[in-house]
Structures are given as C-alpha cells and as structure tokens.
Design a protein around this motif. Structure first.
Motif, PDB file in Angstrom:
ATOM      1  N   ALA A 122       0.834  -1.207   0.000  1.00 35.18           N
ATOM      2  CA  ALA A 122       0.000   0.000   0.000  1.00 35.18           C
ATOM      3  C   ALA A 122       0.869   1.259   0.000  1.00 35.18           C
ATOM      4  N   LEU A 123       1.980   1.239   0.747  1.00 31.31           N
ATOM      5  CA  LEU A 123       2.919   2.365   0.715  1.00 31.31           C
ATOM      6  C   LEU A 123       3.482   2.566  -0.694  1.00 31.31           C
ATOM      7  N   GLY A 141      -3.135   1.334  11.610  1.00 32.21           N
ATOM      8  CA  GLY A 141      -3.430   0.901  10.256  1.00 32.21           C
ATOM      9  C   GLY A 141      -3.831   2.039   9.342  1.00 32.21           C
ATOM     10  N   ILE A 142      -3.348   3.275   9.606  1.00 36.32           N
ATOM     11  CA  ILE A 142      -3.748   4.443   8.813  1.00 36.32           C
ATOM     12  C   ILE A 142      -2.507   5.084   8.192  1.00 36.32           C
ATOM     13  N   MET A 143      -2.596   5.397   6.919  1.00 37.72           N
ATOM     14  CA  MET A 143      -1.567   6.199   6.256  1.00 37.72           C
ATOM     15  C   MET A 143      -2.229   7.371   5.547  1.00 37.72           C
ATOM     16  N   GLN A 144      -1.529   8.472   5.505  1.00 34.19           N
ATOM     17  CA  GLN A 144      -2.080   9.716   4.951  1.00 34.19           C
ATOM     18  C   GLN A 144      -1.118  10.281   3.931  1.00 34.19           C
ATOM     19  N   SER A 145      -1.649  10.670   2.769  1.00 38.63           N
ATOM     20  CA  SER A 145      -0.803  11.145   1.678  1.00 38.63           C
ATOM     21  C   SER A 145      -0.334  12.569   1.916  1.00 38.63           C
ATOM     22  N   GLU A 146       0.610  12.983   1.097  1.00 41.19           N
ATOM     23  CA  GLU A 146       0.977  14.388   1.035  1.00 41.19           C
ATOM     24  C   GLU A 146      -0.135  15.139   0.294  1.00 41.19           C
ATOM     25  N   LEU A 147      -0.016  16.437   0.199  1.00 38.93           N
ATOM     26  CA  LEU A 147      -1.021  17.199  -0.533  1.00 38.93           C
ATOM     27  C   LEU A 147      -1.023  16.770  -1.997  1.00 38.93           C
ATOM     28  N   GLN A 174      -6.510   9.392   2.546  1.00 41.80           N
ATOM     29  CA  GLN A 174      -6.208   8.509   3.670  1.00 41.80           C
ATOM     30  C   GLN A 174      -6.582   7.072   3.319  1.00 41.80           C
ATOM     31  N   LEU A 175      -5.781   6.166   3.825  1.00 44.84           N
ATOM     32  CA  LEU A 175      -6.028   4.738   3.640  1.00 44.84           C
ATOM     33  C   LEU A 175      -6.011   4.063   5.004  1.00 44.84           C
ATOM     34  N   ARG A 191     -10.469   7.320   1.937  1.00 45.36           N
ATOM     35  CA  ARG A 191     -11.333   8.502   1.964  1.00 45.36           C
ATOM     36  C   ARG A 191     -10.528   9.718   1.516  1.00 45.36           C
ATOM     37  N   LYS A 192     -11.216  10.679   0.951  1.00 42.96           N
ATOM     38  CA  LYS A 192     -10.599  11.923   0.483  1.00 42.96           C
ATOM     39  C   LYS A 192     -10.970  13.047   1.435  1.00 42.96           C
ATOM     40  N   LEU A 193      -9.946  13.748   1.922  1.00 41.68           N
ATOM     41  CA  LEU A 193     -10.162  14.894   2.807  1.00 41.68           C
ATOM     42  C   LEU A 193      -9.948  16.180   2.014  1.00 41.68           C
ATOM     43  N   GLU A 194     -10.908  17.071   2.062  1.00 43.22           N
ATOM     44  CA  GLU A 194     -10.810  18.384   1.419  1.00 43.22           C
ATOM     45  C   GLU A 194     -10.769  19.435   2.521  1.00 43.22           C
ATOM     46  N   LEU A 195      -9.628  20.101   2.671  1.00 51.34           N
ATOM     47  CA  LEU A 195      -9.395  21.011   3.788  1.00 51.34           C
ATOM     48  C   LEU A 195      -9.085  22.419   3.280  1.00 51.34           C
TER      49      LEU A 195
END
Length: 365
Positions: A122-123, A141-147, A174-175, A191-195
C-alpha cells in the motif's frame, strides 16, 4: 391357425419374467455383483524386466509414463483407508480476491492476506500514484498522503483537474487497513479529505458516516485501482513488522463453557454482524425459513442431508420443504454482538444447538 393354450403362453414368458426380476434385484443391489478391483495394485507382483538380445542397444527403451519408485516393504500400507487425506489448501482462500464490498454505506476492499504483508504494498501504491505518504501509523493501520495539489498525477487521481488555483481545497488521501472478519484477510478503506489548509499531523479516522453517491463512486474507483495494483505485485510481497500488530485481535470468537459452545461474540456493529451472519448461514448450508432483523432472530433449517432427502417417496413427501429446527438470536452486548442458538422441542434429529454454533463459527471465521 393354431391357438396356444393359455398355460403354454404363461410358460413361454416365465424365463423372461425370471430374468427381468433378477436384473431388477441386481440393479437395486447396486454394483455388489461386480468385483471390486480397486486394491489389486497393492498385491500385484512386479513384472520381469525386458530381456534384450545380446548386443542390442537398450538406450531407446524407457517408460512412456514413469512411475515413482517406492519402498516395496511399505507397499502393504497403501490401502485407500490408510492413506491420509491431503490438507484442504483452499479452506482459507476466498472464492474471489480483491473484492470491493459495500454494506450500510461503508465500502472496503477485501483481500485474502494479512495486513503485515499488504502494508508495504500500500505504501508503494501511494508513491507510485504520485500521492506519497506524509503521515502513517502502522498500529492504527492508517496512512495519509501528502497534498495531492502539487502532483499532476495525484491531481488526476483525486479529481482536482488541470487548472490549479489558490482557492481550491487542499486534498489528501487517507487509507485505513484492518484485519477482516475471516481469518487471514484484510479490509482496506480509503477517503478523500478536502481542507482549507494543509493538515498538521495525522488526521483521525471518523466513525461510520453517510456517503454521497459521488463519494461512493470515488472510493470504489480508488479501491479498484489499488486492487489491480496489489494483484500485479503478488510475487513481490514483503512483510512489515511495524504493521504486523495492526489490531490482530479476532473480531469473531466462539465462547464456550466446559468446552461446550454457548455463543458467538462479534466485535462489529449490528448491521455488519447481521449481514455476516446471513452470509455465513447460507455458506453453511442452513436454509433460512424466516427472519426479523428488528427483533434479532433467524429461523433456520439445520437438518442433515439424510433428513432432508425424501428418498423414493418424494412425490408425496414434505421432507424437501424447509423446516424450522433451530432459532439463531442476535443481541447487543455493549459494543459487541452476541449470537446464540436454541433447538426446537419438536426437532429430534442429531444436530444440536451447540453443533449449529460450531458450524456457524467455522463459516464466519
């Protein structure tokens, strides 16, 4: 024209009748009149090797279908009843791998492997798709992408378009990876985060939330892409020690007292537990006669195959119709679900409520 007496007519057909009766008895008796030759090979004598004339070249003589050499001293142990059955290598393999599943608005990718082996893949997927990994927590069990805003490849993946602007939302992906309900499986969600601004640190994963149709379509697209990526790298899997500890506690457990099954505990929400039970009952061959999700019960037919088989009298027998022999109840116990079974008094067959719980647990886990 001479007419034969009726007595002579009966005698003429008596041999035929006897032959027909004998054939019928032989048919009813199955193949008992045929010799069973299935074990002849055990006592067969070894043949003499081929003798060639003096001076003949025997290099071209060989077995068309070579047979593995065995120790003749052990040949007496080769009876079928003594040969152990090979292990069922498919008992823990899903019918389909990399399956996208949806239940009560939640969507995940089901993979037939443990999280520790999928985490490095997954990485690699995040990096390959231009997302990178800014934050990760293998224990959760969570990984978060860069922008994703600053990568053309990542922008296309998350649907940002080709025209960057200052006013566009800051997007990260996020995965989340967790052990599946069945042993040696993993469920992956995205999921997709829009900030408004770039996130500071790892964002917490929310609980169960309703998803719009657009959100569902996006998650299915990413999970499908991830599944294809994982499938293409099956031969190059490695293991992450850090991710091997991802919530390894099983979500389904069989509770016993004095080695007797009394209930099944499911660490799931009610909707997910109900859906898994419905699936497991079908896979275990228990026909559901009736059910009520609001009240939490299944009426099931847990008779044996012999009990269900009407035999020769199927044209007027009701044995093939489902019969309510056991009741499976589903109740909440704090944050978990308890599944219990009871046997109907009128059912006197060999399957007990304890047998039902054991069979159901094997289908669940």
């Amino acid at each position: 024209m001479q007419v034969l007496p009726r007595t002579r007519f009966r005698r003429a057909h008596r041999p035929l009748a006897l032959a027909t009766g004998a054939l019928l008895l032989a048919t009813l008796a199955g193949c008992s009149l045929l010799e069973d030759r299935s074990e002849r090979y055990v006592n067969a004598k070894e043949g003499e090797p081929i003798q060639l004339p003096a001076g003949a070249d025997g290099s071209r003589l060989k077995q068309a279908m070579p047979i593995r050499d065995i120790n003749t001293a052990d040949s007496g142990k080769l009876y079928p009843s003594d040969i152990p059955s090979p292990p069922d290598m498919t008992s823990e393999i899903l019918d389909e791998n990399y399956v996208i599943q949806e239940l009560d608005g939640q969507i995940w990718l089901l993979v037939n492997d443990v999280p520790g082996r999928l985490w490095p893949q997954a990485l690699a997927y995040m990096n390959d798709r231009g997302l990178g990994v800014a934050e990760d927590n293998p224990q959760l069990g969570i990984m978060q992408s860069e922008l994703a805003n600053f990568s053309k490849q990542a922008r296309a993946l998350v649907g940002l378009g080709n025209d960057p602007s200052v006013s566009e939302p800051k997007v990260v992906l996020q995965l989340k990876m967790a052990p599946g309900i069945r042993r040696k499986t993993t469920e992956i969600q995205v999921r997709k985060l829009e900030l408004n601004d770039a996130p500071e640190g790892l964002q917490s994963w929310p609980g169960k939330v309703a998803l719009s149709d657009d959100r569902k379509a996006f998650q299915k697209k990413i999970l499908s892409d991830l599944g294809d990526y994982l499938k293409g790298r099956e031969e190059s899997k490695s293991v992450s020690r850090a991710a091997s500890g991802i919530a390894s506690e099983p979500k389904v457990r069989l509770l016993t007292e004095n080695d007797t099954p009394i209930a099944i505990r499911m660490d799931l929400d009610y909707g997910r537990a109900w859906a898994e039970l419905d699936r497991a009952l079908g896979e275990a061959g228990m026909q559901v006669v009736d059910l009520n999700r609001a009240e939490g019960w299944f009426y099931v037919d847990f008779r044996t195959e012999d009990e269900r088989d009407p035999g020769w009298f199927s044209w007027f027998s009701d044995a093939e119709k489902p019969v309510h022999t056991h009741t499976v109840t589903v109740t909440r116990d704090g944050d978990a679900i308890l599944v219990k079974a009871t046997q109907k008094d009128r059912y006197t067959g060999p399957h007990s409520a304890e047998d039902l719980l054991t069979t159901l647990f094997e289908s669940l886990y």
